[in-house]
Design a protein around this motif. Structure first.
Motif, PDB file in Angstrom:
ATOM      1  N   VAL A  22      -5.910   1.555  29.694  1.00  0.00           N
ATOM      2  CA  VAL A  22      -4.918   0.808  29.421  1.00  0.00           C
ATOM      3  C   VAL A  22      -5.044   0.459  28.118  1.00  0.00           C
ATOM      4  CG1 VAL A  22      -2.884  -0.260  30.321  1.00  0.00           C
ATOM      5  CG2 VAL A  22      -4.162   1.042  31.940  1.00  0.00           C
ATOM      6  N   THR A  23      -3.998   0.608  27.508  1.00  0.00           N
ATOM      7  CA  THR A  23      -4.530  -0.783  26.370  1.00  0.00           C
ATOM      8  C   THR A  23      -2.955  -1.682  26.121  1.00  0.00           C
ATOM      9  OG1 THR A  23      -5.348   1.456  25.247  1.00  0.00           O
ATOM     10  CG2 THR A  23      -4.076  -0.610  24.186  1.00  0.00           C
ATOM     11  N   LEU A  24      -3.767  -2.571  26.377  1.00  0.00           N
ATOM     12  CA  LEU A  24      -2.309  -3.740  26.139  1.00  0.00           C
ATOM     13  C   LEU A  24      -2.201  -4.124  24.528  1.00  0.00           C
ATOM     14  CD1 LEU A  24      -3.934  -5.872  28.400  1.00  0.00           C
ATOM     15  CD2 LEU A  24      -2.735  -3.827  28.886  1.00  0.00           C
ATOM     16  N   TYR A  25      -0.713  -4.094  24.216  1.00  0.00           N
ATOM     17  CA  TYR A  25      -0.751  -4.761  23.171  1.00  0.00           C
ATOM     18  C   TYR A  25       0.184  -5.898  22.913  1.00  0.00           C
ATOM     19  CZ  TYR A  25       1.981  -5.132  18.116  1.00  0.00           C
ATOM     20  OH  TYR A  25       2.382  -5.953  17.375  1.00  0.00           O
ATOM     21  N   ASP A  26      -0.513  -6.714  21.854  1.00  0.00           N
ATOM     22  CA  ASP A  26       1.239  -7.576  21.993  1.00  0.00           C
ATOM     23  C   ASP A  26       1.152  -8.406  20.355  1.00  0.00           C
ATOM     24  OD1 ASP A  26       2.628 -10.274  22.815  1.00  0.00           O
ATOM     25  OD2 ASP A  26       2.287 -10.169  24.497  1.00  0.00           O
ATOM     26  N   THR A  27       2.220  -9.406  20.199  1.00  0.00           N
ATOM     27  CA  THR A  27       1.874  -9.952  18.842  1.00  0.00           C
ATOM     28  C   THR A  27       1.234 -11.117  18.680  1.00  0.00           C
ATOM     29  OG1 THR A  27       3.945 -10.864  18.643  1.00  0.00           O
ATOM     30  CG2 THR A  27       3.418  -8.699  17.509  1.00  0.00           C
ATOM     31  N   ASP A  28       1.243 -11.731  19.996  1.00  0.00           N
ATOM     32  CA  ASP A  28       0.322 -13.353  20.616  1.00  0.00           C
ATOM     33  C   ASP A  28      -0.779 -12.886  21.247  1.00  0.00           C
ATOM     34  OD1 ASP A  28      -0.026 -15.250  21.937  1.00  0.00           O
ATOM     35  OD2 ASP A  28       1.912 -16.204  22.595  1.00  0.00           O
ATOM     36  N   VAL A  35      -3.502 -11.590  29.886  1.00  0.00           N
ATOM     37  CA  VAL A  35      -2.532 -10.658  30.874  1.00  0.00           C
ATOM     38  C   VAL A  35      -3.752  -9.446  30.838  1.00  0.00           C
ATOM     39  CG1 VAL A  35      -1.432  -8.623  30.613  1.00  0.00           C
ATOM     40  CG2 VAL A  35      -0.368 -10.507  29.732  1.00  0.00           C
ATOM     41  N   ALA A  36      -5.161  -9.508  29.645  1.00  0.00           N
ATOM     42  CA  ALA A  36      -6.602  -8.679  30.358  1.00  0.00           C
ATOM     43  C   ALA A  36      -7.160  -9.247  31.242  1.00  0.00           C
ATOM     44  CB  ALA A  36      -7.005  -8.530  29.152  1.00  0.00           C
ATOM     45  N   ARG A  37      -7.302 -10.610  31.539  1.00  0.00           N
ATOM     46  CA  ARG A  37      -7.624 -11.207  32.177  1.00  0.00           C
ATOM     47  C   ARG A  37      -7.360 -10.851  34.185  1.00  0.00           C
ATOM     48  NH1 ARG A  37      -7.194 -17.310  30.902  1.00  0.00           N
ATOM     49  NH2 ARG A  37      -8.303 -16.087  28.767  1.00  0.00           N
ATOM     50  N   VAL A  38      -5.867 -11.397  34.008  1.00  0.00           N
ATOM     51  CA  VAL A  38      -5.377 -11.170  35.218  1.00  0.00           C
ATOM     52  C   VAL A  38      -5.801  -9.695  35.683  1.00  0.00           C
ATOM     53  CG1 VAL A  38      -2.831 -10.246  36.281  1.00  0.00           C
ATOM     54  CG2 VAL A  38      -3.519 -12.489  34.824  1.00  0.00           C
ATOM     55  N   LEU A  39      -6.137  -8.466  34.710  1.00  0.00           N
ATOM     56  CA  LEU A  39      -5.988  -6.975  34.821  1.00  0.00           C
ATOM     57  C   LEU A  39      -7.425  -7.052  35.249  1.00  0.00           C
ATOM     58  CD1 LEU A  39      -3.971  -4.587  32.190  1.00  0.00           C
ATOM     59  CD2 LEU A  39      -3.071  -6.172  34.052  1.00  0.00           C
ATOM     60  N   ASP A  40      -7.841  -7.915  34.633  1.00  0.00           N
ATOM     61  CA  ASP A  40      -9.987  -7.944  34.833  1.00  0.00           C
ATOM     62  C   ASP A  40     -10.304  -8.022  36.194  1.00  0.00           C
ATOM     63  OD1 ASP A  40     -12.721  -7.047  34.203  1.00  0.00           O
ATOM     64  OD2 ASP A  40     -12.475  -9.633  34.114  1.00  0.00           O
ATOM     65  N   GLU A  41      -9.501  -8.998  36.638  1.00  0.00           N
ATOM     66  CA  GLU A  41      -9.336  -9.550  37.900  1.00  0.00           C
ATOM     67  C   GLU A  41      -8.800  -8.802  39.136  1.00  0.00           C
ATOM     68  OE1 GLU A  41     -10.373 -12.071  41.015  1.00  0.00           O
ATOM     69  OE2 GLU A  41     -11.095 -12.707  39.177  1.00  0.00           O
ATOM     70  N   ALA A  49     -12.262   1.855  38.367  1.00  0.00           N
ATOM     71  CA  ALA A  49     -10.694   1.117  37.941  1.00  0.00           C
ATOM     72  C   ALA A  49     -10.290   2.020  36.220  1.00  0.00           C
ATOM     73  CB  ALA A  49     -10.418  -0.101  37.406  1.00  0.00           C
ATOM     74  N   PRO A  50      -8.997   1.973  35.705  1.00  0.00           N
ATOM     75  CA  PRO A  50      -9.091   2.284  33.872  1.00  0.00           C
ATOM     76  C   PRO A  50      -9.690   1.516  32.950  1.00  0.00           C
ATOM     77  CG  PRO A  50      -7.178   2.288  35.793  1.00  0.00           C
ATOM     78  CD  PRO A  50      -8.154   1.856  36.377  1.00  0.00           C
ATOM     79  N   ALA A  51      -9.652   1.704  32.379  1.00  0.00           N
ATOM     80  CA  ALA A  51     -10.142   0.414  31.219  1.00  0.00           C
ATOM     81  C   ALA A  51      -9.122  -0.074  30.739  1.00  0.00           C
ATOM     82  CB  ALA A  51     -11.482   1.318  30.381  1.00  0.00           C
ATOM     83  N   VAL A  52      -9.628  -1.432  29.933  1.00  0.00           N
ATOM     84  CA  VAL A  52      -8.256  -1.936  29.873  1.00  0.00           C
ATOM     85  C   VAL A  52      -8.948  -2.246  28.503  1.00  0.00           C
ATOM     86  CG1 VAL A  52      -7.201  -3.996  29.307  1.00  0.00           C
ATOM     87  CG2 VAL A  52      -7.829  -2.938  31.717  1.00  0.00           C
ATOM     88  N   VAL A  53      -7.922  -2.163  27.705  1.00  0.00           N
ATOM     89  CA  VAL A  53      -8.547  -2.353  25.943  1.00  0.00           C
ATOM     90  C   VAL A  53      -7.096  -3.195  25.682  1.00  0.00           C
ATOM     91  CG1 VAL A  53      -8.791  -1.302  23.274  1.00  0.00           C
ATOM     92  CG2 VAL A  53      -9.622  -0.277  25.566  1.00  0.00           C
ATOM     93  N   ALA A  54      -7.169  -4.029  24.123  1.00  0.00           N
ATOM     94  CA  ALA A  54      -6.369  -5.147  24.344  1.00  0.00           C
ATOM     95  C   ALA A  54      -6.543  -5.153  22.759  1.00  0.00           C
ATOM     96  CB  ALA A  54      -6.597  -6.763  24.525  1.00  0.00           C
ATOM     97  N   THR A  55      -5.240  -5.530  22.012  1.00  0.00           N
ATOM     98  CA  THR A  55      -5.303  -4.980  20.183  1.00  0.00           C
ATOM     99  C   THR A  55      -4.288  -6.249  19.982  1.00  0.00           C
ATOM    100  OG1 THR A  55      -5.740  -3.751  18.512  1.00  0.00           O
ATOM    101  CG2 THR A  55      -4.062  -2.473  20.341  1.00  0.00           C
TER     102      THR A  55
END
Length: 145
Positions: A22-28, A35-41, A49-55
């Protein structure tokens, strides 16, 4: 608030061919980190668990995606508040999905959503795009063209 719900559903899927990234994108960047921290928890204790990448880079997030969940708010909450207040001050429904508030929000949002659709077509041409942006019918119609 939608992201943890979607990710929670993915955590329960252990079938072959399931979503593995899952790749998360946000301008903020701060909101993105939160949000990445919530998913990690949420994923704690789930070994597959699906890997989470944030950009904060949209093209990086879109490149090669199979599914794109689009939930944008052009003008932020201040824009929504203005749209709804102006309409209410004039005695008409101001809610962002219908009425004058929704029309104002749609006029501000459609050009941005259309540009997003063009980028998806270029960078992830086979991706399914699921629109969560209000006014949903108007934005979805514009993006689908």
């Amino acid at each position: 608030f939608r992201v943890p719900l979607v990710y929670g559903a993915l955590l329960g899927d252990h079938a072959e061919g399931r979503v593995s990234r899952v790749t998360l994108y946000d301008t903020d960047a701060d909101r993105l980190t939160a949000v990445a921290r919530v998913l990690d928890e949420q994923a704690r204790g789930i070994p597959d668990a699906p890997a989470v990448v944030a950009t904060t880079e949209l093209d990086e997030a879109l490149r090669g995606a199979d599914f794109v969940f689009s939930a944008i708010r052009v003008g932020g909450l201040a824009g929504r508040a203005a749209d709804e207040r102006v309409a209410l001050d004039l005695g008409v429904l101001g809610q962002e999905t219908v009425g004058a508030g929704g029309i104002a929000y749609g006029l501000r949002t459609v050009p941005v959503a259309v540009e997003l659709a063009r980028r998806i077509a270029r960078l992830a041409p086979h991706a399914w795009t699921i629109n969560f942006t209000n006014p949903a019918g108007l934005v979805t119609e514009a993006m689908s063209r």
